[in-house]
Design a protein around this motif. Structure first.
Motif, PDB file in Angstrom:
ATOM      1  N   LYS A 220       1.160  -1.229  -0.364  1.00 41.44           N
ATOM      2  CA  LYS A 220       0.069  -0.228   0.273  1.00 41.44           C
ATOM      3  C   LYS A 220       0.556   1.060   0.032  1.00 41.44           C
ATOM      4  O   LYS A 220       0.426   2.014   0.934  1.00 41.44           O
ATOM      5  CB  LYS A 220      -0.807   0.055   1.191  1.00 41.44           C
ATOM      6  N   VAL A 221       1.780   0.928  -0.854  1.00 44.11           N
ATOM      7  CA  VAL A 221       2.171   2.810  -1.297  1.00 44.11           C
ATOM      8  C   VAL A 221       2.401   3.180  -2.607  1.00 44.11           C
ATOM      9  O   VAL A 221       1.647   2.559  -3.588  1.00 44.11           O
ATOM     10  CB  VAL A 221       4.284   2.255  -0.925  1.00 44.11           C
ATOM     11  N   ASP A 222       2.751   4.344  -2.719  1.00 45.89           N
ATOM     12  CA  ASP A 222       2.971   5.337  -4.379  1.00 45.89           C
ATOM     13  C   ASP A 222       3.750   4.376  -4.630  1.00 45.89           C
ATOM     14  O   ASP A 222       4.789   3.751  -4.286  1.00 45.89           O
ATOM     15  CB  ASP A 222       2.857   6.696  -4.104  1.00 45.89           C
ATOM     16  N   MET A 223       3.724   4.227  -6.000  1.00 48.15           N
ATOM     17  CA  MET A 223       5.152   3.684  -7.020  1.00 48.15           C
ATOM     18  C   MET A 223       5.041   4.694  -7.975  1.00 48.15           C
ATOM     19  O   MET A 223       5.221   5.460  -8.173  1.00 48.15           O
ATOM     20  CB  MET A 223       4.477   2.628  -8.073  1.00 48.15           C
ATOM     21  N   THR A 224       6.987   4.878  -8.081  1.00 48.82           N
ATOM     22  CA  THR A 224       7.326   5.500  -8.361  1.00 48.82           C
ATOM     23  C   THR A 224       8.565   5.147  -9.127  1.00 48.82           C
ATOM     24  O   THR A 224      10.050   5.061  -9.199  1.00 48.82           O
ATOM     25  CB  THR A 224       8.136   7.298  -8.384  1.00 48.82           C
ATOM     26  N   PRO A 225       8.576   4.698 -10.920  1.00 47.84           N
ATOM     27  CA  PRO A 225       9.043   4.178 -11.697  1.00 47.84           C
ATOM     28  C   PRO A 225       9.396   5.298 -12.958  1.00 47.84           C
ATOM     29  O   PRO A 225       9.429   5.586 -13.309  1.00 47.84           O
ATOM     30  CB  PRO A 225       7.658   3.029 -12.355  1.00 47.84           C
ATOM     31  N   GLU A 226      11.061   4.578 -12.924  1.00 46.56           N
ATOM     32  CA  GLU A 226      11.350   5.879 -13.948  1.00 46.56           C
ATOM     33  C   GLU A 226      11.744   5.131 -15.576  1.00 46.56           C
ATOM     34  O   GLU A 226      12.744   3.642 -15.563  1.00 46.56           O
ATOM     35  CB  GLU A 226      13.174   6.374 -13.011  1.00 46.56           C
ATOM     36  N   PRO A 259      -4.286   3.033  -9.471  1.00 48.17           N
ATOM     37  CA  PRO A 259      -4.802   4.119  -9.702  1.00 48.17           C
ATOM     38  C   PRO A 259      -3.691   5.000 -10.707  1.00 48.17           C
ATOM     39  O   PRO A 259      -2.457   5.250  -9.731  1.00 48.17           O
ATOM     40  CB  PRO A 259      -5.534   4.664  -9.290  1.00 48.17           C
ATOM     41  N   ALA A 260      -3.640   5.883 -11.835  1.00 42.85           N
ATOM     42  CA  ALA A 260      -2.826   6.701 -11.977  1.00 42.85           C
ATOM     43  C   ALA A 260      -2.041   7.720 -10.842  1.00 42.85           C
ATOM     44  O   ALA A 260      -1.187   8.264 -10.630  1.00 42.85           O
ATOM     45  CB  ALA A 260      -2.879   7.629 -12.774  1.00 42.85           C
ATOM     46  N   LYS A 261      -3.218   8.209  -9.811  1.00 46.50           N
ATOM     47  CA  LYS A 261      -2.376   8.853  -8.845  1.00 46.50           C
ATOM     48  C   LYS A 261      -1.876   7.763  -7.857  1.00 46.50           C
ATOM     49  O   LYS A 261      -1.194   8.826  -6.810  1.00 46.50           O
ATOM     50  CB  LYS A 261      -3.251   9.459  -7.925  1.00 46.50           C
ATOM     51  N   ARG A 262      -1.583   6.890  -8.167  1.00 49.79           N
ATOM     52  CA  ARG A 262      -0.761   6.266  -7.420  1.00 49.79           C
ATOM     53  C   ARG A 262       0.542   6.089  -8.175  1.00 49.79           C
ATOM     54  O   ARG A 262       1.640   5.770  -7.420  1.00 49.79           O
ATOM     55  CB  ARG A 262      -1.071   4.512  -6.555  1.00 49.79           C
ATOM     56  N   VAL A 263       1.204   6.527  -8.951  1.00 51.63           N
ATOM     57  CA  VAL A 263       2.011   6.313  -9.970  1.00 51.63           C
ATOM     58  C   VAL A 263       3.200   7.750 -10.370  1.00 51.63           C
ATOM     59  O   VAL A 263       2.293   8.565 -10.682  1.00 51.63           O
ATOM     60  CB  VAL A 263       1.881   5.313 -11.168  1.00 51.63           C
ATOM     61  N   TRP A 264       4.059   7.402 -10.262  1.00 56.16           N
ATOM     62  CA  TRP A 264       4.926   9.281 -10.175  1.00 56.16           C
ATOM     63  C   TRP A 264       5.999   8.812 -11.040  1.00 56.16           C
ATOM     64  O   TRP A 264       7.511   8.931 -10.826  1.00 56.16           O
ATOM     65  CB  TRP A 264       5.684   9.595  -8.322  1.00 56.16           C
ATOM     66  N   TYR A 275       5.502  12.527 -23.981  1.00 52.81           N
ATOM     67  CA  TYR A 275       4.382  11.184 -24.485  1.00 52.81           C
ATOM     68  C   TYR A 275       3.052  10.913 -23.350  1.00 52.81           C
ATOM     69  O   TYR A 275       1.858  10.646 -23.625  1.00 52.81           O
ATOM     70  CB  TYR A 275       5.721  10.269 -24.263  1.00 52.81           C
ATOM     71  N   TRP A 276       3.894  11.560 -22.186  1.00 54.67           N
ATOM     72  CA  TRP A 276       2.728  10.469 -21.395  1.00 54.67           C
ATOM     73  C   TRP A 276       1.758  11.400 -21.121  1.00 54.67           C
ATOM     74  O   TRP A 276       0.574  11.204 -21.690  1.00 54.67           O
ATOM     75  CB  TRP A 276       3.614  10.742 -20.048  1.00 54.67           C
ATOM     76  N   LEU A 277       2.117  12.824 -21.371  1.00 54.17           N
ATOM     77  CA  LEU A 277       1.027  13.994 -21.378  1.00 54.17           C
ATOM     78  C   LEU A 277       0.377  14.063 -22.237  1.00 54.17           C
ATOM     79  O   LEU A 277      -0.941  14.257 -21.869  1.00 54.17           O
ATOM     80  CB  LEU A 277       1.922  15.774 -21.047  1.00 54.17           C
ATOM     81  N   GLN A 278       0.567  13.259 -23.151  1.00 48.65           N
ATOM     82  CA  GLN A 278      -0.147  13.599 -24.842  1.00 48.65           C
ATOM     83  C   GLN A 278      -1.247  11.783 -24.564  1.00 48.65           C
ATOM     84  O   GLN A 278      -2.643  12.465 -25.527  1.00 48.65           O
ATOM     85  CB  GLN A 278       0.720  13.408 -25.849  1.00 48.65           C
ATOM     86  N   HIS A 279      -0.384  11.393 -24.720  1.00 43.93           N
ATOM     87  CA  HIS A 279      -1.075   9.767 -24.427  1.00 43.93           C
ATOM     88  C   HIS A 279      -2.091   9.467 -23.346  1.00 43.93           C
ATOM     89  O   HIS A 279      -2.428   8.705 -23.775  1.00 43.93           O
ATOM     90  CB  HIS A 279       0.176   8.839 -25.332  1.00 43.93           C
ATOM     91  N   GLU A 280      -1.181   9.330 -22.569  1.00 44.67           N
ATOM     92  CA  GLU A 280      -1.521   8.852 -20.458  1.00 44.67           C
ATOM     93  C   GLU A 280      -1.525   9.873 -20.077  1.00 44.67           C
ATOM     94  O   GLU A 280      -0.966  10.016 -19.228  1.00 44.67           O
ATOM     95  CB  GLU A 280      -0.328   8.159 -20.612  1.00 44.67           C
ATOM     96  N   PRO A 281      -2.431  10.845 -20.272  1.00 46.11           N
ATOM     97  CA  PRO A 281      -2.526  12.440 -19.912  1.00 46.11           C
ATOM     98  C   PRO A 281      -2.899  11.878 -17.665  1.00 46.11           C
ATOM     99  O   PRO A 281      -2.018  12.557 -16.825  1.00 46.11           O
ATOM    100  CB  PRO A 281      -3.506  13.702 -20.132  1.00 46.11           C
ATOM    101  N   ASP A 282      -3.240  10.917 -17.458  1.00 42.53           N
ATOM    102  CA  ASP A 282      -4.149  11.031 -15.961  1.00 42.53           C
ATOM    103  C   ASP A 282      -2.255  10.727 -15.396  1.00 42.53           C
ATOM    104  O   ASP A 282      -2.208  11.088 -14.796  1.00 42.53           O
ATOM    105  CB  ASP A 282      -5.115   9.577 -16.054  1.00 42.53           C
ATOM    106  N   PHE A 283      -1.397   9.705 -15.907  1.00 48.32           N
ATOM    107  CA  PHE A 283      -0.428   9.475 -15.551  1.00 48.32           C
ATOM    108  C   PHE A 283       0.553  10.339 -15.701  1.00 48.32           C
ATOM    109  O   PHE A 283       1.250  10.791 -15.102  1.00 48.32           O
ATOM    110  CB  PHE A 283       0.163   7.942 -16.043  1.00 48.32           C
ATOM    111  N   GLY A 284       0.386  11.024 -17.294  1.00 54.60           N
ATOM    112  CA  GLY A 284       1.451  12.636 -17.411  1.00 54.60           C
ATOM    113  C   GLY A 284       1.247  13.500 -16.529  1.00 54.60           C
ATOM    114  O   GLY A 284       2.648  14.531 -16.502  1.00 54.60           O
ATOM    115  N   LYS A 285       0.066  13.359 -16.205  1.00 59.45           N
ATOM    116  CA  LYS A 285       0.156  15.385 -15.049  1.00 59.45           C
ATOM    117  C   LYS A 285       0.361  14.908 -14.095  1.00 59.45           C
ATOM    118  O   LYS A 285       1.287  16.237 -13.434  1.00 59.45           O
ATOM    119  CB  LYS A 285      -1.422  15.854 -15.248  1.00 59.45           C
TER     120      LYS A 285
END
Length: 414
Positions: A220-226, A259-264, A275-285
């Motif tokens: 139950k942690v947020d995730m920050t994939p690079e 959920p996108a809000k748990r992914v940084w 690219y993420w902002l254009q094609h996956e805006p929920d994750f990109g923002k």
């Protein structure tokens, strides 16, 4: 944004795992939740060394406060100061230390499976690949011993793209390092810096991204994939483009129902963020633009790019610690011009990476290069963190030992 992070953190239940078994499938295995976090003795050791009396007093007053998880505390490669990086054991150590966000650096194997490694070609330094003959034979550049007569150093280059994912899973993580003076594989693998330890390196379970996601969900942690830069030419194998690679990373979280809000999502390549902002805006923002500056002469160009990044929707930047710090006329640490330019551009700021500089008895090296004269010893980890939190206003700090940041976050209400 800090308020949003706090709200998200309160929604997450604490959890960690006790099992250290090798994972037999694409799942992390069930973990047992816990309700307490273990910060150990290191935070107070550092507090005892803080040179500023007021800061020391404020931090000492929190010694007996029960530890809680905080999204301000971001795990860098797990708990890499003492555990092999990007291993299940390191990730769980980070969770035990109250990290509210855990990082998986993402790269790919020969069969295009996404796995957690800091670099596509770091296997010779971070795993036991050279001790496994059939896998060592697949390395891009086989082990070559040092030659004292010529001054030639020992080398080896072994990449995830040299292996299938099943071959990758045969490896075991070790503490990052290599002995450049080695004349044998055994000597080469003994390269752990003397201020780290091999005490927790008896096991080092490597993870695919899918396995890491499953583990993080249970914790139950947020995730920050690079998304790491490929060390092989792109497009890979003719058709695996950078865009497909960037999309594959996001798809892993979507397929796992995160959920996108748990992914940084992070990248040093600003085009990935775009690219993420254009094609996956929920994750990109909520994506994080890592700022690739290694020396002060690179900062002006990074600063000049801020308006364009903001105009295209980037909301979070992540420069190294030194790029956010400067010295005032009295020689005290303060926020840098870049830090205030980023804030003025409407950006939130995350920084990296605390506890990666050893005991701070030599000025701190790379991560403190802008404030070296002010760095006298271990307590200055907290000196720098306090400036970054209060003067610069960062919303999170990556750390190789999350307990250090968790203690500060708990003490200051972050």
């Amino acid at each position: 944004m800090t308020h949003v992070l706090r709200q998200a953190a309160l929604m997450l239940a604490g959890g960690l795992a006790l099992s250290l078994a090798q994972l037999p499938s694409a799942h992390a295995g069930k973990v047992q939740p816990v309700t307490t976090y273990q910060l150990g003795v290191r935070p107070m050791y550092l507090v005892d060394q803080v040179p500023d009396k007021d800061l020391k007093q404020r931090l000492k007053a929190c010694e007996n406060i029960p530890a809680t998880k905080s999204q301000f505390s971001i795990s860098h490669r797990g708990a890499a100061m003492q555990f092999p990086e990007h291993t299940k054991e390191g990730y769980m150590a980070a969770a035990r230390q109250g990290a509210g966000v855990i990082e998986c650096d993402v790269t790919f194997t020969k069969d295009r499976e996404l796995v957690c490694r800091h670099s596509q070609c770091d296997l010779a330094q971070t795993t036991n690949i050279l001790s496994i003959p059939d896998l060592a034979a697949k390395c891009s550049v086989p082990f070559s011993p040092a030659d004292p007569a010529t001054g030639k150093q020992a080398t080896a280059t072994c990449c995830t793209s040299d292996l299938s994912v099943s071959e990758f899973k045969r490896l075991m993580g070790k503490m990052e390092g290599a002995n450049p003076n080695a004349t044998s594989v055994a000597e080469y693998m003994k390269g752990t810096p003397n201020w780290r330890t091999d005490a927790y390196a008896a096991t080092g379970t490597l993870m695919t991204l899918a396995e890491a996601i499953e583990l993080f969900k249970q914790l139950k942690v947020d995730m920050t994939p690079e998304l790491k830069a490929a060390s092989v030419p792109m497009p890979y194998q003719g058709d695996y483009t950078q865009e497909k690679y960037a999309q594959a990373m996001i798809d892993a979280f979507k397929n796992a129902g995160v959920p996108a809000k748990r992914v940084w999502a992070q990248s040093f390549n600003i085009n990935d963020n775009y690219y993420w902002l254009q094609h996956e805006p929920d994750f990109g923002k909520q994506s994080v633009a890592l700022i690739p500056v290694d020396t002060p002469d690179q900062v002006p160009a990074a600063k000049a790019l801020l308006p364009e990044m903001a105009a295209k929707g980037v909301k979070i930047v992540a420069p190294p610690i030194w790029a956010l710090l400067a010295l005032d006329k009295k020689g005290k640490m303060v926020g840098s011009d870049y830090a205030y330019a980023a804030r003025n551009a409407g950006m939130n700021i995350i920084s990296w990476s605390l506890e990666r500089s050893g005991p701070l008895t030599d000025g701190g090296g790379y991560y403190f290069q802008s404030v070296t004269p002010a760095v006298k010893g271990p307590g200055d980890y907290y000196t720098a963190l306090d400036v970054l939190a209060n003067d610069v206003g960062i919303i999170g700090m990556f750390s190789d030992w999350p307990a250090t940041v968790t203690y500060y976050a708990n003490c200051t209400g972050r």
